[in-house]
Design a protein around this motif. Sequence first.
Motif, PDB file in Angstrom:
ATOM      1  N   ARG A   1       0.752  -1.187   0.022  1.00 44.79           N
ATOM      2  CA  ARG A   1       0.140   0.150   0.106  1.00 44.79           C
ATOM      3  C   ARG A   1       0.922   1.315   0.049  1.00 44.79           C
ATOM      4  N   LYS A   2       2.105   1.334   0.407  1.00 49.13           N
ATOM      5  CA  LYS A   2       3.009   2.335   0.503  1.00 49.13           C
ATOM      6  C   LYS A   2       3.248   2.832  -0.841  1.00 49.13           C
ATOM      7  N   LEU A   3       3.442   1.758  -1.931  1.00 50.19           N
ATOM      8  CA  LEU A   3       3.825   1.977  -3.261  1.00 50.19           C
ATOM      9  C   LEU A   3       2.705   2.631  -4.117  1.00 50.19           C
ATOM     10  N   VAL A   4       1.471   2.605  -3.640  1.00 44.14           N
ATOM     11  CA  VAL A   4       0.283   2.772  -4.336  1.00 44.14           C
ATOM     12  C   VAL A   4       0.131   4.490  -4.279  1.00 44.14           C
ATOM     13  N   ASP A   5       0.015   5.177  -5.443  1.00 45.66           N
ATOM     14  CA  ASP A   5      -0.340   6.535  -5.333  1.00 45.66           C
ATOM     15  C   ASP A   5      -1.238   6.863  -6.035  1.00 45.66           C
ATOM     16  N   ALA A   6      -1.561   8.146  -6.553  1.00 48.57           N
ATOM     17  CA  ALA A   6      -2.544   8.440  -7.515  1.00 48.57           C
ATOM     18  C   ALA A   6      -2.573   7.963  -8.796  1.00 48.57           C
ATOM     19  N   SER A   7      -1.042   7.890  -9.095  1.00 51.12           N
ATOM     20  CA  SER A   7      -0.908   7.463 -10.610  1.00 51.12           C
ATOM     21  C   SER A   7      -1.521   5.985 -10.822  1.00 51.12           C
ATOM     22  N   TYR A   8      -1.482   5.107  -9.705  1.00 50.23           N
ATOM     23  CA  TYR A   8      -1.735   3.858  -9.634  1.00 50.23           C
ATOM     24  C   TYR A   8      -3.324   3.843 -10.357  1.00 50.23           C
ATOM     25  N   TYR A   9      -4.063   4.751  -9.860  1.00 53.28           N
ATOM     26  CA  TYR A   9      -5.492   4.698 -10.035  1.00 53.28           C
ATOM     27  C   TYR A   9      -5.694   5.485 -11.460  1.00 53.28           C
ATOM     28  N   GLY A  10      -4.651   6.066 -12.002  1.00 51.44           N
ATOM     29  CA  GLY A  10      -4.902   6.794 -13.251  1.00 51.44           C
ATOM     30  C   GLY A  10      -5.122   8.205 -12.955  1.00 51.44           C
ATOM     31  N   TYR A  11      -4.745   8.827 -11.723  1.00 50.89           N
ATOM     32  CA  TYR A  11      -4.879  10.261 -11.701  1.00 50.89           C
ATOM     33  C   TYR A  11      -3.578  10.661 -11.744  1.00 50.89           C
ATOM     34  N   ASN A  12      -2.731  10.863 -12.743  1.00 51.36           N
ATOM     35  CA  ASN A  12      -1.622  11.431 -12.986  1.00 51.36           C
ATOM     36  C   ASN A  12      -1.810  12.924 -14.162  1.00 51.36           C
ATOM     37  N   LEU A  13      -0.699  13.385 -14.382  1.00 55.23           N
ATOM     38  CA  LEU A  13      -0.782  14.615 -15.067  1.00 55.23           C
ATOM     39  C   LEU A  13       0.054  14.479 -16.475  1.00 55.23           C
ATOM     40  N   ASP A  14      -0.265  13.278 -17.197  1.00 54.31           N
ATOM     41  CA  ASP A  14       0.143  13.078 -18.366  1.00 54.31           C
ATOM     42  C   ASP A  14      -0.748  14.160 -19.343  1.00 54.31           C
ATOM     43  N   GLU A  15      -2.130  14.172 -19.170  1.00 59.30           N
ATOM     44  CA  GLU A  15      -3.057  14.689 -20.244  1.00 59.30           C
ATOM     45  C   GLU A  15      -2.840  16.186 -19.681  1.00 59.30           C
ATOM     46  N   ALA A  16      -2.619  16.577 -18.558  1.00 57.25           N
ATOM     47  CA  ALA A  16      -2.520  18.117 -18.101  1.00 57.25           C
ATOM     48  C   ALA A  16      -1.259  18.793 -18.821  1.00 57.25           C
ATOM     49  N   ASP A  17      -0.175  17.957 -18.869  1.00 53.71           N
ATOM     50  CA  ASP A  17       0.758  18.581 -19.191  1.00 53.71           C
ATOM     51  C   ASP A  17       0.898  18.356 -20.798  1.00 53.71           C
ATOM     52  N   GLY A  18       0.128  17.659 -21.494  1.00 53.61           N
ATOM     53  CA  GLY A  18       0.054  17.262 -22.913  1.00 53.61           C
ATOM     54  C   GLY A  18       1.174  16.264 -23.197  1.00 53.61           C
ATOM     55  N   THR A  19       1.881  15.606 -22.389  1.00 56.92           N
ATOM     56  CA  THR A  19       2.717  14.501 -22.801  1.00 56.92           C
ATOM     57  C   THR A  19       2.232  13.465 -23.513  1.00 56.92           C
ATOM     58  N   LEU A  20       1.087  12.921 -22.719  1.00 59.00           N
ATOM     59  CA  LEU A  20       0.440  11.817 -23.136  1.00 59.00           C
ATOM     60  C   LEU A  20      -0.399  12.081 -24.573  1.00 59.00           C
ATOM     61  N   LEU A  21      -0.981  13.149 -24.790  1.00 54.79           N
ATOM     62  CA  LEU A  21      -1.490  13.559 -25.920  1.00 54.79           C
ATOM     63  C   LEU A  21      -0.884  14.060 -26.913  1.00 54.79           C
ATOM     64  N   ALA A  22       0.520  14.449 -26.833  1.00 49.60           N
ATOM     65  CA  ALA A  22       1.341  14.615 -27.873  1.00 49.60           C
ATOM     66  C   ALA A  22       1.931  13.048 -28.414  1.00 49.60           C
ATOM     67  N   TYR A  23       2.142  12.133 -27.252  1.00 46.39           N
ATOM     68  CA  TYR A  23       2.510  10.687 -27.931  1.00 46.39           C
ATOM     69  C   TYR A  23       1.561  10.294 -28.567  1.00 46.39           C
ATOM     70  N   GLU A  24       0.134  10.453 -28.190  1.00 41.05           N
ATOM     71  CA  GLU A  24      -0.926   9.614 -28.831  1.00 41.05           C
ATOM     72  C   GLU A  24      -1.010  10.066 -30.329  1.00 41.05           C
ATOM     73  N   ALA A  25      -0.802  11.496 -30.374  1.00 39.47           N
ATOM     74  CA  ALA A  25      -1.175  12.127 -31.876  1.00 39.47           C
ATOM     75  C   ALA A  25       0.016  11.560 -32.739  1.00 39.47           C
ATOM     76  N   ALA A  26       1.407  11.461 -32.220  1.00 36.61           N
ATOM     77  CA  ALA A  26       2.550  11.133 -32.866  1.00 36.61           C
ATOM     78  C   ALA A  26       2.200   9.661 -33.532  1.00 36.61           C
ATOM     79  N   GLU A  27       1.812   8.878 -32.648  1.00 39.55           N
ATOM     80  CA  GLU A  27       1.563   7.376 -32.989  1.00 39.55           C
ATOM     81  C   GLU A  27       0.357   7.292 -33.949  1.00 39.55           C
ATOM     82  N   GLU A  28      -0.555   8.154 -33.629  1.00 44.03           N
ATOM     83  CA  GLU A  28      -1.797   8.183 -34.806  1.00 44.03           C
ATOM     84  C   GLU A  28      -1.504   8.558 -36.256  1.00 44.03           C
ATOM     85  N   ARG A  29      -0.420   9.527 -36.222  1.00 44.71           N
ATOM     86  CA  ARG A  29       0.189   9.979 -37.533  1.00 44.71           C
ATOM     87  C   ARG A  29       0.766   8.779 -38.151  1.00 44.71           C
ATOM     88  N   LYS A  30       1.869   8.139 -37.412  1.00 40.57           N
ATOM     89  CA  LYS A  30       2.161   6.867 -37.800  1.00 40.57           C
ATOM     90  C   LYS A  30       1.515   5.864 -38.544  1.00 40.57           C
TER      91      LYS A  30
END
Length: 243
Positions: free
Chosen positions: A159-188
Amino acid sequence: MARNSEKAQSMLFRFRAQQAADLGIIDVGRTRRPKNITEIASIPQCEKWRGQVLKEISRKISRIQESTLSDYQIRDLNDEINKAMKEKHVWELQIRNLGGPNYMRGARVYDDDGKEIPGGGKGYRYYGRAKELPGVRELFEAAKPKVPDKPLETRADLRKLVDASYYGYNLDEADGTLLAYEAAEERKAFENVKKSGNDKLDKSWEPLPGDAGDGKGWLLPTTEQIQEELVNRRRQKLLDKLG
């Protein structure tokens, strides 16, 4: 006359001594502790003798810590402590049988000076430096539970290793990292489809309703239409039951 006076005083002394003994007012320092504990029918007397035993145990446990004692003295002293512990238990059992307090119920026992008396369990016990005697030390080492080389992870550790990112509450979409990665993969993926020449739709595919390219989207029913449909279904069920 002198002899008669001495006899009277002696009889009076014995009478008062017996009276004090019956009331539990006895000088335990000058009186020998009785051997037959079960014959003592006075709770105050049992309390006094138990207190004397506790003092002896406390004194011997303090003495067994001395570094000047030899191994033989330590063994003899440890035997005396265990013997006194058994006698203490018998006194407490007699007090309980006479209707007195149950001293065996408590986990800790104290003497009249407020010192805690360790031990009290069943079987032979080792006190103080007796645990360091040859042969005894090995017994204690063998009785210790073996610690595994790598302890298993408990639920609390995981339980000590479980944080918000374990449940999907991370900042990937907030800072655009995940969206940019998905857009690049879509273009490929689109580029790969164009290169393979399979960019035409399969004739067996069917378009979704309202998405056939005619500019019309899906027509969602309103709340009134949904309520009307539900009323019609209930009315139809009632008609079916009546029919």
